[in-house]
Design an enzyme around this catalytic site. Structure first.
Site, PDB file in Angstrom:
ATOM      1  N   GLU A 479      -9.857  -7.941  12.472  1.00  0.00           N
ATOM      2  CA  GLU A 479      -9.380  -8.279  13.822  1.00  0.00           C
ATOM      3  C   GLU A 479      -8.068  -7.588  14.191  1.00  0.00           C
ATOM      4  O   GLU A 479      -7.337  -8.073  15.052  1.00  0.00           O
ATOM      5  CB  GLU A 479      -9.225  -9.796  13.967  1.00  0.00           C
ATOM      6  N   ILE A 480      -7.779  -6.455  13.590  1.00  0.00           N
ATOM      7  CA  ILE A 480      -6.535  -5.759  13.929  1.00  0.00           C
ATOM      8  C   ILE A 480      -6.628  -5.204  15.352  1.00  0.00           C
ATOM      9  O   ILE A 480      -5.712  -5.360  16.165  1.00  0.00           O
ATOM     10  CB  ILE A 480      -6.238  -4.630  12.924  1.00  0.00           C
TER      11      ILE A 480
END
Length: 931
Positions: A479-480
């Site tokens: 989820e960067i």
């Protein structure tokens, strides 16, 4: 060719013969002690181990019962030292002696004392995987590993090393311990919303003393075996007509040979027949690596397939000769022949558009040239302490995955890079492992020292697991791109472009080349959730141009994750994301009473007791406070709303029974919500979005607490895993009721690769089990044909058009019978599936007591369940403490007069079979009845 950086960790091959010129001493056979000023005493220790576990074995602490995750924080704050007794019997005629650690967690100092009273020490800060110390200056017969010291309390101090870095306010996500993003340690060790924060320390993997012969010695640090189609490129689909290429690279310790030779032998795994033997060409020596390549012209080995009925493959044996013409040394086995996996993110073609697929880009997996539907879940660390995770335990967990009709697990970051045996088990059982580098929900430093360290980490792990056919993908982190960059954009819009650049610097400009230089058989995505890429130019400074929000309305591009804790829209199809692939979605629930009783005292078994609330970490505390009632109340309230909005509210007079009923009710909501989403996503395989994957959050638990898991800590299945097993069957029938418009549609969905045909029977009953007159105007049976990887609508109406006397007293029973060929099979198989629909929420239904009867056959070891007086919804079989296993079917519907005979698989039994006397059965009626 192959790329290796610095001391890129050591992988010991302990079975290598002494003929290789090495003498290996396993330090787990030595006697060790553990000490600390905080303890003020010395206790026996194991090796490998972790401090908490040695203290537990010594009786210093207890299990993390109740609130012990808070009470044991003094352990993480202290410094700890492991000391060996003198290690005797080492050889004195060897040229060099090396001390090899496969894993030290995390800030460690090693001090060595040998008979000459000379001390050698080296600080390790931190160790990403394995490490090896430089050769000791003299070979002695006795060595004392005086100290392997682990520093505690560093989470606050580490920030001083990065004073030059200032993060935007309200962007970084702290769960409990701060500053985790500076440390290359399992990030969930510092807390997550589904687990505790023990921040364990210790020598968590094996260690060895390796002595190398003066003349001829080889010690294998790592092996990279890359098997791919000729001319294959990571981001393009391989040409399946091309021959196989084997590119082998061995990282060694010791003097590099001048003219080595390498050879491979390919055998049929089952018969042992040798299919071919080849000498590798273009053998080169660079750094500490020896590399060679060969093309396997004319060889057509059996291929590995996910979730195949029979995993039939070929095994590759790799050998090395130090000097040309000398006897080869076997240095590696178990390279299973498999077409490399390909993550297709290419633009939608005109041919696809003509098939009804919406414009945009693909986002799906392909194996052996076949696109397929990925069905599975997300794997988290199965325990807070990896040293008590055994091969048997993972094998049992993976068996539940296979039985649950799942073919893929996303190995979430940020836990630990999985042990080799876990990939071995996935290979055996046909489970794909989407793997990720350990970066999650945070912005990370990008200075040269940090990047150099993580580059070594990535190179080592890509090379280490590359030979496994179960490896499906490398992703840069969790989820960067989809979470952290938008958080920056919201909190500090003027800094957004800077942090996009920092993201690209690490996850694309650094990580992508490292992956591509060490494998041609695996695709790479810089983040778990993305909109895909615009183009790839390997000569550009940023070789992959991400799409970000450069999207067009009506087009679909990437994968999605989805969490919506507004329970009012839990079953609103319009609230679900429409994309090409769903990699994360879910809602939390309580574990069962039996699991709670493992960790919580009887007097605390209330839904909102202090202990239960503080073991709930959703929402997380955001720091080290021990009174997280306010944030926890959010998560507890969400579960409560899920129950009271849709299900009968439990109200039992006995507080244990009431607690158990509430726990079960939260599981019903969770399972129904996941089922609703997965039916929606699977139906999307035949919709314009061409949706080809659903991986729900999450597979299993790390401890006893509320979480998103389908399998509780200890192995008990929640309602969720049973329902997922059902809805992940190859061909399913699914009702879609839009409670706003009143529309009711029935779809058949198939993940077979070729068409399937059959019939669906539709039967309306009232809740007493009587047929509704005229079948409410619905056809009793509908024939269908559904294409491969597709869905088809077989019936549609509006509730207002149905002849239902009372929608609160009606249930539609759907029964599918079909025939088709399973993937990678030429045989026709009979397939069945059952489902149902009600047109009111369960809490509003006019349910009656179904009069359930329960029997047990000791001869057949099966349970018989029968409904005698009404329709039984959510029929639930349960078993007592003292046994772990699962029923072959659970959480099902029974009509009056219908009898089911259901088997039970026993995994553990400490009751000597007495557990069968305490099997229970209940239904939605029992949730409603006051007791």
């Amino acid at each position: 060719m192959r790329h290796s950086i610095g001391l890129a960790a050591a992988l010991l091959a302990p079975t290598l013969p002494v003929a290789l010129g090495q003498h290996i001493r396993d330090l787990s056979s030595e006697k060790w002690t553990l000490s600390s000023r905080a303890l003020n005493r010395t206790v026996p220790a194991q090796f490998p181990s972790q401090v908490h576990l040695d203290l537990l074995r010594a009786g210093v602490i207890g299990e993390y019962h109740g609130l012990n995750d808070f009470n044991l924080r003094w352990i993480a704050a202290a410094n700890w030292t492991y000391t060996s007794q003198p290690i005797k019997g080492l050889l004195d005629n060897y040229g060099s002696t090396w001390l090899v650690f496969d894993g030290l967690d995390t800030f460690a100092t090693i001090s060595i004392l040998w008979t000459a009273n000379r001390i050698h020490g080296q600080s390790v800060s931190p160790v990403s995987g394995s490490m090896y110390l430089p050769a000791l200056e003299a070979c002695q017969r006795r060595i004392l590993i005086r100290k392997v010291s682990f520093r505690g309390g560093v989470t606050a101090e580490v920030n001083t090393c990065y004073l030059h870095i200032e993060w935007p306010d309200d962007v970084q996500l702290t769960y409990e311990y701060p500053n985790r993003w500076f440390m290359r340690k399992e990030q969930s060790d510092f807390g997550w919303d589904w687990g505790p924060a023990f921040a364990p320390a210790g020598p968590w993997k094996p260690a060895y003393i390796v002595q190398l012969d003066k003349k001829e010695s080889v010690y294998v640090l790592n092996t990279d075996l890359d098997i791919y189609r000729k001319n294959q490129i990571n981001y393009l689909p391989p040409d399946q007509s091309q021959p196989w290429v084997v590119n082998a690279s061995i990282d060694i310790l010791g003097p590099l040979p001048a003219k080595p030779t390498m050879s491979i032998e390919v055998r049929d795994t089952h018969s042992g027949t040798i299919l071919t033997s080849r000498t590798l060409n273009n053998v080169s020596v660079a750094g500490n690596a020896i590399t060679g390549v060969t093309v396997l012209d004319g060889l057509n080995p059996k291929l590995w397939w996910p979730q195949s009925s029979v995993i039939r493959t070929s095994t590759m044996f790799l050998s090395l000769s130090k000097v040309e013409g000398t006897r080869p040394w076997p240095v590696w086995t178990n390279g299973r022949a498999s077409a490399p996996f390909f993550l297709n993110q290419r633009n939608i073609t005109e041919v696809q558009r003509a098939q009804g697929i919406a414009p945009g880009a693909n986002w799906h997996f392909e194996v052996n040239g076949h696109e397929f539907y990925a069905k599975g879940s997300n794997l988290i660390p199965p325990d807070s302490f990896w040293t008590r995770v055994t091969e048997e335990r993972i094998s049992r967990l993976f068996d539940a995955v296979v039985v649950g009709n799942q073919n893929m697990l996303r190995v979430w970051s940020s836990g630990a890079y999985l042990h080799d045996y876990i990939y071995d088990l996935a290979d055996e059982k046909g489970i794909l492992l989407w793997s990720e580098f350990e970066f999650s929900d945070a912005l990370y430093p990008s200075d040269d020292a940090f990047l150099e360290n993580v580059a070594a980490e990535i190179v080592y792990n890509v090379r280490r697991v590359n030979h496994h056919p179960s490896l499906a993908l490398w992703a840069g982190g969790n989820e960067i791109e989809s979470l952290m960059l938008p958080r920056v954009k919201d909190a500090a819009p003027s800094s957004y472009s800077y942090y996009v650049g920092e993201y690209e610097k690490m996850y694309i400009s650094l990580f992508l080349p490292l992956v591509y230089e060490n494998t041609r058989s695996i695709s790479y995505s810089p983040s778990s959730t993305t909109e895909g890429y615009l183009y790839i130019d390997l000569s550009a400074p940023v070789p992959m141009a991400e799409r970000y929000d450069n999207t067009t309305s009506g087009s679909y591009y990437g994968d999605t994750d989805h969490y919506d804790y507004d329970t009012s829209v839990a079953f609103d199809y319009g609230s679900y994301p429409v994309g090409r692939f769903a990699n994360e979605f879910g809602f939390h629930s309580m574990p069962s009473l039996q699991t709670w009783q493992q960790a919580v005292d009887t007097e605390d078994l209330y839904f909102n007791s202090s202990v239960v609330m503080l073991r709930n970490h959703h929402d997380p505390a955001g720091g080290l406070m021990t009174d997280n009632y306010a944030n926890s109340a959010t998560g507890m309230g969400e579960m409560t709303m899920g129950v009271i909005s849709y299900y009968p509210i439990p109200s039992k007079s006995d507080h244990i029974s009431n607690f158990s009923a509430w726990c079960h009710a939260t599981q019903l909501f969770q399972a129904d919500m996941y089922k609703s989403q997965i039916q929606f996503y699977r139906r999307g395989s035949g919709m314009p979005e061409r949706q080809l994957g659903s991986l729900y959050w999450q597979l299993e638990d790390i401890w006893q607490a509320p979480s998103w898991a389908g399998i509780e800590y200890g192995g008990r299945w929640k309602v969720l895993h049973h329902v997922m097993r059902d809805i992940y069957q190859p061909v399913i029938v699914s009702p879609f009721w839009n409670y706003t418009t009143g529309s009711l549609d029935v779809y058949v969905t198939s993940d077979l690769w070729s068409p399937a045909a059959g019939t669906v029977d539709l039967t309306w009953l009232d809740l007493s089990g009587r047929p509704i007159a005229g079948n409410a105007g619905t056809p009793k049976s509908v024939p269908f044909t559904v294409g491969g990887l597709n869905s088809t609508r077989i019936y549609g109406t509006n509730v207002s058009s149905l002849g239902l006397p009372d929608t609160k007293d009606a249930v539609l029973i759907l029964s599918l019978s079909a025939h088709g060929r399973l993937p990678n099979s030429d045989r026709t198989t009979n397939l069945t599936h059952e489902n149902y629909a009600t047109l009111s929420w369960p809490k509003d239904l006019k349910i009656v007591d179904p009069g359930l009867k329960l029997g047990y056959s000791s001869k057949k070891t099966t349970v018989t369940v029968e409904a005698t007086s009404g329709v039984s919804l959510y029929t639930w079989l349960d078993y007592p403490e003292g046994v772990v296993g699962y029923f072959e079917e659970n959480a099902f519907v029974l009509a009056p007069g219908e009898k089911k005979e259901i088997g039970f698989t026993v995994l553990d039994d400490t009751t000597n079979g007495a557990w069968v006397r305490n099997i229970t059965v209940q239904s939605l009626w029992d949730q409603k009845v006051r007791g």
